[in-house]
Structures are given as C-alpha cells and as structure tokens.
Design an enzyme around this catalytic site. Sequence first.
Site, PDB file in Angstrom:
ATOM      1  N   HIS A  70       2.300  -3.372 -37.470  1.00 35.93           N
ATOM      2  CA  HIS A  70       1.261  -3.706 -38.446  1.00 35.93           C
ATOM      3  C   HIS A  70      -0.119  -3.480 -37.841  1.00 35.93           C
ATOM      4  O   HIS A  70      -0.272  -3.347 -36.632  1.00 35.93           O
ATOM      5  CB  HIS A  70       1.384  -5.169 -38.895  1.00 35.93           C
ATOM      6  N   LYS A  79      -3.279  -8.620 -38.497  1.00 29.96           N
ATOM      7  CA  LYS A  79      -2.197  -9.454 -39.059  1.00 29.96           C
ATOM      8  C   LYS A  79      -2.019 -10.696 -38.194  1.00 29.96           C
ATOM      9  O   LYS A  79      -1.904 -10.606 -36.978  1.00 29.96           O
ATOM     10  CB  LYS A  79      -0.883  -8.661 -39.139  1.00 29.96           C
TER      11      LYS A  79
HETATM   12  N1  LIG Z   1       4.194 -10.451 -49.580  1.00 28.02           N
HETATM   13  C1  LIG Z   1       3.658  -9.250 -49.458  1.00 28.02           C
HETATM   14  O1  LIG Z   1       4.091  -8.258 -50.068  1.00 28.02           O
HETATM   15  C2  LIG Z   1       2.457  -9.103 -48.564  1.00 28.02           C
HETATM   16  C3  LIG Z   1       1.788  -7.882 -48.462  1.00 28.02           C
HETATM   17  C4  LIG Z   1       0.637  -7.825 -47.679  1.00 28.02           C
HETATM   18  C5  LIG Z   1       0.183  -8.964 -47.014  1.00 28.02           C
HETATM   19  N2  LIG Z   1       0.886 -10.116 -47.124  1.00 28.02           N
HETATM   20  C6  LIG Z   1       0.412 -11.374 -46.523  1.00 28.02           C
HETATM   21  O2  LIG Z   1      -0.721 -11.778 -47.293  1.00 28.02           O
HETATM   22  C7  LIG Z   1      -1.615 -12.500 -46.454  1.00 28.02           C
HETATM   23  C8  LIG Z   1      -3.004 -11.864 -46.518  1.00 28.02           C
HETATM   24  O3  LIG Z   1      -2.961 -10.596 -45.891  1.00 28.02           O
HETATM   25  P1  LIG Z   1      -4.242  -9.622 -45.880  1.00 28.02           P
HETATM   26  O4  LIG Z   1      -3.878  -8.499 -44.978  1.00 28.02           O
HETATM   27  O5  LIG Z   1      -4.673  -9.335 -47.262  1.00 28.02           O
HETATM   28  O6  LIG Z   1      -5.291 -10.583 -45.137  1.00 28.02           O
HETATM   29  P2  LIG Z   1      -6.886 -10.551 -45.152  1.00 28.02           P
HETATM   30  O7  LIG Z   1      -7.393  -9.194 -45.465  1.00 28.02           O
HETATM   31  O8  LIG Z   1      -7.298 -11.178 -43.848  1.00 28.02           O
HETATM   32  O9  LIG Z   1      -7.313 -11.510 -46.355  1.00 28.02           O
HETATM   33  C9  LIG Z   1      -7.156 -12.900 -46.260  1.00 28.02           C
HETATM   34  C10 LIG Z   1      -7.751 -13.536 -47.501  1.00 28.02           C
HETATM   35  O10 LIG Z   1      -7.527 -14.941 -47.401  1.00 28.02           O
HETATM   36  C11 LIG Z   1      -8.753 -15.628 -47.611  1.00 28.02           C
HETATM   37  N3  LIG Z   1      -8.736 -16.860 -46.823  1.00 28.02           N
HETATM   38  C12 LIG Z   1      -8.612 -17.007 -45.484  1.00 28.02           C
HETATM   39  N4  LIG Z   1      -8.657 -18.318 -45.152  1.00 28.02           N
HETATM   40  C13 LIG Z   1      -8.802 -18.995 -46.312  1.00 28.02           C
HETATM   41  C14 LIG Z   1      -8.921 -20.375 -46.651  1.00 28.02           C
HETATM   42  N5  LIG Z   1      -8.911 -21.321 -45.696  1.00 28.02           N
HETATM   43  N6  LIG Z   1      -9.071 -20.713 -47.954  1.00 28.02           N
HETATM   44  C15 LIG Z   1      -9.103 -19.772 -48.923  1.00 28.02           C
HETATM   45  N7  LIG Z   1      -9.001 -18.446 -48.675  1.00 28.02           N
HETATM   46  C16 LIG Z   1      -8.849 -18.079 -47.386  1.00 28.02           C
HETATM   47  C17 LIG Z   1      -9.820 -14.677 -47.121  1.00 28.02           C
HETATM   48  O11 LIG Z   1     -11.059 -15.041 -47.698  1.00 28.02           O
HETATM   49  P3  LIG Z   1     -12.483 -14.624 -47.022  1.00 28.02           P
HETATM   50  O12 LIG Z   1     -12.594 -13.139 -47.133  1.00 28.02           O
HETATM   51  O13 LIG Z   1     -13.454 -15.353 -47.867  1.00 28.02           O
HETATM   52  O14 LIG Z   1     -12.395 -15.096 -45.592  1.00 28.02           O
HETATM   53  C18 LIG Z   1      -9.266 -13.350 -47.651  1.00 28.02           C
HETATM   54  O15 LIG Z   1      -9.581 -13.222 -49.020  1.00 28.02           O
HETATM   55  C19 LIG Z   1      -0.975 -12.506 -45.061  1.00 28.02           C
HETATM   56  O16 LIG Z   1      -0.220 -13.689 -44.893  1.00 28.02           O
HETATM   57  C20 LIG Z   1      -0.038 -11.298 -45.102  1.00 28.02           C
HETATM   58  O17 LIG Z   1       1.042 -11.400 -44.205  1.00 28.02           O
HETATM   59  C21 LIG Z   1       2.007 -10.205 -47.876  1.00 28.02           C
END
Ligand SMILES: NC(=O)c1ccc[n+]([C@@H]2O[C@H](COP(=O)([O-])OP(=O)(O)OC[C@H]3O[C@@H](n4cnc5c(N)ncnc54)[C@H](OP(=O)(O)O)[C@@H]3O)[C@@H](O)[C@H]2O)c1
Length: 249
Positions: free
Chosen positions: A154, A158
């Site tokens: 990844h 991540k």
């Molecule tokens: N299930 C699936 O198919 C799939 C696919 C992709 C990713 N994921 C998972 O989805 C999650 C996010 O991944 P990503 O790559 O999109 O991460 P990312 O780009 O770091 O985005 C994280 C998001 O969470 C918000 N956030 C962080 N801390 C928070 C809090 N305390 N309260 C409210 N919002 C908060 C951030 O807001 P700010 O920008 O305001 O900090 C941002 O909008 C991870 O756990 C990843 O493993 C799952």
Amino acid sequence: MSGPIQVVLAGASGRTGREVGRAILSADDMTLAGAIGNTQVGMRLDSLWPGQSGDLEITAALPWVEGNPVVLVDFTEPKSSYSRVLEAIDRGWHVVVGTTGFTSTERQSIRDRVQERGVGAALIANFSLGAWLIERLVEEAARYFSEAELVEAHHPHKKDRPSGTAKRLAERLAHQWGRDLEQIPVHAIRLPGMVAHQEVLFGAPGQVLTIRHDVHDRSAYTEGVLRGIRRIEGFAGQLIEDPGPIMMD
Ligand SMILES: NC(=O)c1ccc[n+]([C@@H]2O[C@H](COP(=O)([O-])OP(=O)(O)OC[C@H]3O[C@@H](n4cnc5c(N)ncnc54)[C@H](OP(=O)(O)O)[C@@H]3O)[C@@H](O)[C@H]2O)c1
C-alpha cells in the site's frame, strides 16, 4: 426504501472519501446530507471536490438529519470511527463502513448494538469487485494447496498494517485449513507509487500459483459502496463483514 437515501459521509476530505462522495452526488437515488472531517472542518465541499456542486460544509460531529432512511458511510480511521458508528446506530441510522483496523472486541460491540437497535451495519474491508473475487478464488485454491503466504502493498500513508483485506484473506485460509492465524504469513509493504495490492502465493513441490489483485485508483471502491448504501436496510439487526451479500446480484 422510499425517497432518496440520505447519506452522511465521514472522511469526505480523504483520498477514498472524495471518490465515494463524488459517486454519492452523482447517484439519483441518494442525497449527501452531511460531511464529516477533522482538520478541514468549515471547508465547503465544492472547494474540496473541484467541479462538483456539493455546497455542504465539513463538520466535526454527526449532523442532525431528519427523515428515514439515513446511512452513515465512514472512511476515516478506526478510533473516531468506532464511536461515530455507535452514535449513528444509536440514532437508528444504518452504517456502511470502509474504515479498517477495528479490533475484534469493537466489531463484536458493533454487532451487539445493531442487534439491539435493529439497524443494518456493513464493515467491509475492501469494497472492490476484485477483492471480493480474490477471496473466492483463494478459497477454491486452498482446497488443493496446503501452504501459502500473503503479500500486501500500500501507499506509505496507510495507518494499519497488515491491511484489513490481507487479514481477512489470512483468516479465511486459517479457518479453511484449521490452523492458527499466526501460521499464515502476511508481508506488508508501504512504498510511494503503491495504491492497494494483494497477492496470495500458494506453493507446492515444483510450482507456485499466484493470485493477485491491484487497485490503481480509488474509483475501484465506489460501486461497492453505492451497492452497500442501497442494500443495507435489508440487513436490519445484522453486521455483515463478508462483501458477498453486497456484491452479488
Ligand atoms: N473498505 C475499503 O474498500 C477501503 C478502501 C480504501 C480505504 N479504506 C480505509 O478507509 C480509511 C481511510 O483511508 P484513506 O486512504 O481515504 O485515508 P485518508 O486519505 O487519510 O483520509 C482520512 C479521512 O478521515 C478523516 N479523519 C481523520 N481523523 C478523523 C477524526 N478524528 N474525525 C473525523 N474525521 C477524521 C480525515 O479528515 P481530515 O482531512 O479533515 O483530516 C480524512 O477525511 C482507512 O481506514 C483505509 O484503510 C477502505
């Protein structure tokens, strides 16, 4: 479901949340009723998602949304997500969660809470079509092979390691072979240039079978999430972690 499904999206500013949010805005049968973030609170969605007409502002807490059904979609990080998901369930909302890294105790608490409240929850480690199919292919291969190792790679941002998808594949193999989870080796790579890649290598004398899935961009997840939003009401009182019920027609 009658009328558009009202969706509150947590993680709207994130890499995956942006893709999911654009897909929700484009869907005729759903309305984006709220957007939650952390550092971008107060920012309008149309400035975060250029070219989109979303005029909501990012908020820090769950907004008050009238009407039924309401679905929380969460792509954030596990600590805040866990309490947000419980709060949404207590409000009588359904939840479709892509955030990975929940403990088994947290998953059990979510399961108990949805049973009590009679709403549906999906905790799906990977919403892409290929990830669902790789599980099925791996289960088939595991009927004939008895040794495998997993490699997941990844992007370096991540937070959890190994990935939820790799853990799930390892759990499947351990279950199928009647072994402890620790007996299925999982190698995790974090490197620039990677998005999300899963590889299962089955070995037997003189041969290796490799089953591999690559996500090159996050649009791979959106169709599965939209399906989850549309179908979650049908799983009232249940927590689903297997993508099958969502992906199968
Ligand atoms: N299930 C699936 O198919 C799939 C696919 C992709 C990713 N994921 C998972 O989805 C999650 C996010 O991944 P990503 O790559 O999109 O991460 P990312 O780009 O770091 O985005 C994280 C998001 O969470 C918000 N956030 C962080 N801390 C928070 C809090 N305390 N309260 C409210 N919002 C908060 C951030 O807001 P700010 O920008 O305001 O900090 C941002 O909008 C991870 O756990 C990843 O493993 C799952």
